[in-house]
Design an enzyme around this catalytic site. Structure first.
Site, PDB file in Angstrom:
ATOM      1  N   LYS A 132      44.940  17.073  20.099  1.00 36.61           N
ATOM      2  CA  LYS A 132      43.833  18.270  20.165  1.00 36.61           C
ATOM      3  C   LYS A 132      43.502  18.284  22.134  1.00 36.61           C
ATOM      4  O   LYS A 132      43.648  17.808  22.450  1.00 36.61           O
ATOM      5  CB  LYS A 132      42.887  17.559  19.422  1.00 36.61           C
ATOM      6  N   LYS A 172      45.329  25.360   4.353  1.00 36.00           N
ATOM      7  CA  LYS A 172      44.942  24.114   3.632  1.00 36.00           C
ATOM      8  C   LYS A 172      44.043  24.766   2.277  1.00 36.00           C
ATOM      9  O   LYS A 172      43.331  26.336   2.381  1.00 36.00           O
ATOM     10  CB  LYS A 172      43.682  24.378   4.517  1.00 36.00           C
TER      11      LYS A 172
HETATM   12 MG    MG Z   1      44.319  22.984  12.662  1.00 39.70          MG
END
Ligand code: MG
Length: 369
Positions: A163, A262
């Site tokens: 991240k 997702k």
């Molecule tokens: Mg992501």
């Protein structure tokens, strides 16, 4: 068909360590398990929004209320146990994708068990292993980050994703490159950059990344397209890819070259399957992302990830990577080569451990026809 009950179990499972991204963090995994019983067969689903509203408008609380007050009562009026028709029925609700994904998941698991087929077969996938990639949140220090990278490479994961956020980006990637060389590496910005960061993203472009995930805001498709024209590195869209319509726009504008699909955000396996089909026909490779989810949603997503357009490693990792415990048996494991193999048994192939569900449960509700 005798349709007897739906039971909802809201569980909270602690994480080994908090998961930090650019706009928030979680330390406990909330999930709402849906147990659907009909004709002597039990199907399981999982609605898995992140706690807090930093990631999506939907929260465990809003998902729970929507399931209890609206979706399940409506489902009982006209139970639809064919999963594709259930998905079409769910499409009328323009909200709460997590709740819809959970209920639809229980119908898929039920239908696959009823047919005595593995779920991948019903979804049109194949019996193949899925490559697993490790995702590392924002760490407090660089040595901690490098330690995590070392550990996950040793454990066999097929790529490393870190991240990033403005101010914590270039030097992290450079340090990883310096220490580990040309490993398969990607970054995820969770929509934290703006137009003024383009020069910085161009600098990232020179570091040989597999992809840069969601650099800009969710709705900034034209800006993503402009950025993609300036970068060699493919942009992967995640938050932006939240509906079939959004994916059509991504393709039309050239806003990215890879999609993170997702199931929870798309509102179910069949919507996610259609997202895969759209991307594939446009030549965009995909991979299967996660919230991360507990074992039920993870396993069902992995069945979908056996479809041919999912060519990059999944974000689904071993159960023990994030959770002090998972509620499925066996746990999801990643081989020394970085692959996840699905069991052969009917449905999702994993069973739900009811003792663990009872241990981690904070609320339950039961509905009868
Ligand atoms: Mg992501």
């Amino acid at each position: 068909m005798p349709f007897s009950a739906i039971r909802l179990h809201w569980v909270k499972v602690p994480l080994h360590e908090p998961f930090r991204i650019s706009n928030g963090e979680i330390a406990i995994k909330d999930a709402i398990l849906i147990e659907l019983e009909a004709d002597g067969v039990v199907g399981w689903g999982e609605a898995s929004p992140m706690a807090g509203s930093f990631y999506s408008e939907e929260t465990p609380d809003s998902t729970w209320k929507f399931l209890c007050n609206r979706l399940i009562p409506d489902f009982f009026k006209r139970p639809e146990l064919d999963p594709r028709r259930c998905s079409e029925w769910l499409d009328q609700y323009g909200e709460e994708p997590f709740a819809k994904a959970g209920l639809e998941g229980s119908v898929w698991d039920f239908a696959a068990k009823k047919e005595r087929s593995p779920l991948w077969q019903l979804l049109g996938g194949s019996h193949r292993g899925i490559e697993s990639g490790a995702a590392i949140g924002l760490m407090a220090t660089l040595p901690e980050l490098l330690g995590r990278v070392e550990r996950f490479l040793r454990e066999g994961y097929r790529r490393i994703k870190i991240k990033i956020e403005p101010g914590r980006d270039i030097e992290l990637v450079r340090a990883i490159r310096q220490r580990f060389g040309s490993i398969p590496l990607m970054v995820d910005a969770n929509a934290s950059y703006r137009l003024e960061h383009f020069p910085l993203l161009e600098e990232l472009d020179r570091l040989g990344l597999m992809m840069i995930e969601q650099p800009l805001e969710r709705k900034a498709l034209a800006e993503h397209a402009e950025l993609q024209r300036r970068l060699q590195t493919p942009i992967c869209l995640d938050e932006s890819a939240d509906s079939l319509e959004a994916i059509r726009n991504i393709i039309r504008l050239g806003a990215g070259r890879i999609l993170n699909i997702k199931v929870q955000r798309m509102g179910g396996l069949w919507q996610a399957r259609q997202a895969h089909d759209l991307a594939r026909s446009a030549g965009l490779p995909c991979w299967l992302g996660t919230m991360p989810e507990l074992g039920v949603a993870s396993a069902q997503g992995l069945h979908l990830a056996t479809l041919p357009g999912f060519t990059f490693p999944s974000d689904v990792e071993a159960s023990a990577r994030w959770f002090v415990d998972d509620i499925i048996s066996p746990a999801i494991e990643v081989s020394a080569e970085g692959n996840i193999s699905l069991p052969d048994s009917p449905g999702m192939g994993y069973s739900v451990d009811l003792k663990k569900v009872a241990h981690y449960r904070v609320s339950q509700e039961e509905f009868h026809g």
